[in-house]
Enzyme design. Structure first.
Site, PDB file in Angstrom:
ATOM      1  N   ASN A 159       0.804  -1.232   0.000  1.00 39.15           N
ATOM      2  CA  ASN A 159       0.000   0.000   0.000  1.00 39.15           C
ATOM      3  C   ASN A 159       0.834   1.278   0.000  1.00 39.15           C
ATOM      4  OD1 ASN A 159       0.730  -0.463   2.646  1.00 39.15           O
ATOM      5  ND2 ASN A 159      -1.280   0.031   3.498  1.00 39.15           N
ATOM      6  N   GLU A 257       4.287  -4.055  12.493  1.00 38.51           N
ATOM      7  CA  GLU A 257       3.305  -2.994  12.277  1.00 38.51           C
ATOM      8  C   GLU A 257       2.172  -3.660  11.505  1.00 38.51           C
ATOM      9  OE1 GLU A 257       1.058  -0.706  11.079  1.00 38.51           O
ATOM     10  OE2 GLU A 257       2.494   0.048   9.599  1.00 38.51           O
ATOM     11  N   CYS A 291      -3.476   1.132   6.801  1.00 36.00           N
ATOM     12  CA  CYS A 291      -3.802   0.509   8.087  1.00 36.00           C
ATOM     13  C   CYS A 291      -4.241   1.545   9.110  1.00 36.00           C
ATOM     14  CB  CYS A 291      -2.620  -0.311   8.591  1.00 36.00           C
ATOM     15  SG  CYS A 291      -1.106   0.634   8.586  1.00 36.00           S
ATOM     16  N   GLU A 464       7.937   3.059  14.637  1.00 32.49           N
ATOM     17  CA  GLU A 464       8.718   3.490  13.481  1.00 32.49           C
ATOM     18  C   GLU A 464       8.684   5.014  13.401  1.00 32.49           C
ATOM     19  OE1 GLU A 464       6.971   0.845  10.283  1.00 32.49           O
ATOM     20  OE2 GLU A 464       9.009   0.059  10.367  1.00 32.49           O
TER      21      GLU A 464
END
Ligand code: ADP
Length: 486
Positions: A159, A257, A291, A464
């Site tokens: 994505n 993640e 997400c 992150e």
């Protein structure tokens, strides 16, 4: 159609993998990559397996010693040189990303700038790998060093083909790690192009490999390898869980993640126009395939109908089409399975008595296009359990703050959350209490290189970006120094 941009993107398309900086051409049929807008073949990448993955790992091990022991300022200089090349090639990289992912070209260029933001940020972090000194109660002096964890495996999703890669490679390189990357099979070309630029910027051979092919085989080889000291994964919770299991025997450091099912809560005191605009920004980014996209929108009952109608009126006007069509805001979905899922989610809302305010079906453009959709009412259960990952906003009314919080938290996921209110006390209270890694207050956009990104619960662990991002790639070494008193 902006054909010049499209051609610029194609000029960066390389049909090879990269092991230790060397191109590996397709062997046999390879893996086909298509353009989600029309299903047209863009090219192939090689179908590599365990043997090639092991070669890439061996190269990462060989390169690690010099790279990690080198001057961090030189690594910072490399990151800045890489960032400069990415800046120079933003249009072409954006076009390549749009071609394989389907997102609108303007948005894809935005992704390249965002992706490059991580490289620039972590160039600075390389210069701030600061240790500590402390007196110990035993009379010793304690020194700490932040040392690179070792060769890393990085597995990235389709994505954000550029940003999910640089969000990992930036801190990995800054810390002194080397890396073997497994990009998503749907979008390998952006990763390969970025790697080519990294080598052009002076990255030592072996410090980066891009291995394409069957995910499960490459993933297993990376997880099984005792030489790989860390795995960073962005993708679905199911695959993440499997990878964590596969990493257990070697006790690798792991960051995950994973999926989210983000709640977005609008209180009656909110600026409704702002809430509508920000919901659209958050939801329709990458055609709803992120997400952190709001997955379920809870609106306080007195304003629920008004909010949903305002939202539907604007969503109905979002231009849908090919990435290179000027003005397009919503592109195709990544594959047919994604389309089936949105369709199933719309059907579930209808079956539970919800109403479709706009959209609700496949788009007249055909292929993988779906109409931007807003629904009101129905049951929120499915939307707590599954990400729609498509251009659909289900709106559900609620009555009290306690109920909104309970609903927001009633999910196994806990990645992003959003809250709209003008009441500062409520904003502070709600954002502190909600079980999520991130909470946007009066905004639908929370992603930037300077903000920690990550989740809780089944959305994973590790952060992150930001000052915390590099921690995932360093071990703290303690040196205890016994000093003789004079
Ligand atoms: P999505 O549903 O977004 O495609 P996935 O979790 O399936 O999410 O994919 C994210 C990344 O994980 C991709 O690079 C994909 O190829 C990779 N992947 C999928 N299955 C496995 C696996 N069994 N082992 C390792 N990597 C995998």
């Amino acid at each position: 159609m902006n054909l010049a941009a499209r051609d610029a993107g194609l000029s960066l398309l390389r049909q090879h993998a990269l092991i230790a900086g060397e191109p590996i051409a397709a062997n046999g049929a390879g893996v086909a990559v298509d353009n989600p807008a029309d299903g047209a073949l863009l090219g192939h990448v090689p179908d590599l397996g365990a043997a090639e993955t092991k070669r890439a790992v061996a190269a990462a091990v060989d390169a690690f010693t010099d790279w990690s022991r080198g001057d961090p300022h030189e690594r910072a200089a490399f990151l800045r040189a890489w960032a400069a090349l990415i800046d120079e090639n933003t249009e072409a990289l954006g076009a390549l990303c749009a071609l394989e992912n389907g997102k609108p070209f303007e948005e894809a260029k935005g992704e390249i700038a965002y992706a490059n933001g991580f490289i620039k940020w972590f160039a600075g972090e390389a210069e701030r790998l600061i240790g500590e000194t402390q007196d110990s109660p035993l009379g010793h002096l304690i020194l700490t060093y932040r040392e690179a964890v070792g060769p890393c495996a990085l597995i990235t999703p389709w994505n954000f083909p550029a940003a999910m890669l640089t969000r990992k490679l930036g801190p990995a390189f800054a810390a002194g790690c080397t890396a073997v990357v497994k990009p998503a099979s749907q979008t390998p070309f952006t990763a390969i192009a970025l790697a080519e630029l990294a080598y052009r910027a002076g990255l030592p051979a072996g410090a980066l490999s891009i291995v394409t092919g069957e995910a499960a085989v490459i993933g297993k080889a990376l997880c099984d390898s005792p030489d790989i000291r860390k795995l960073s994964f962005t993708g679905s919770t199911g695959v993440g869980r499997k990878l964590a299991e596969q990493c257990a025997p070697t006790l690798k450091r792991v960051s995950m993640e994973l999926g989210g099912a983000a709640p977005l809560v609008v209180f009656a005191d909110a600026d409704l126009d702002l809430a509508v605009a920000e919901t659209i920004k958050g939801k329709f980014r990458n055609s709803g395939q992120t997400c952190v996209c709001p997955n379920r929108v809870y609106v306080e009952r007195p304003v629920a109908e008004t909010f949903a109608e305002k939202l539907a009126a604007q969503v109905a006007r979002l231009p849908v089409g090919d990435a290179f069509q000027p003005g397009v805001k919503v592109g195709p979905l990544i594959d047919d399975k994604a389309l089936d899922k949105v369709e199933r989610h719309v059907a579930a809302i209808q079956a539970d008595g919800g109403r479709i305010l706009t959209g609700g079906a496949r788009h007249a453009l055909g292929g993988r296009f779906f109409q931007p959709t807003v629904t009101l009412g129905g049951d929120d259960r499915l939307f707590r359990e599954e990400e729609t990952f498509g251009p659909m906003v289900p709106v559900f009314p609620f009555d009290t703050e306690a109920e909104a919080l309970e609903k927001a938290d009633a999910s196994e996921f806990g990645l992003a959350s959003y809250l709209f209110t003008r009441d500062l006390d409520r904003a502070m209270r709600f954002s502190r209490r909600i079980e999520a890694g991130m909470c946007g207050v009066n905004t639908g956009l929370i992603s930037t290189p300077v903000a920690p990104f990550g989740g809780v619960k089944q959305s994973g662990y590790g952060r992150e970006g930001s000052i915390h991002g590099i921690d995932e790639y360093v071990n703290v070494k303690t040196v205890t120094l016994a000093l003789r008193s004079a």
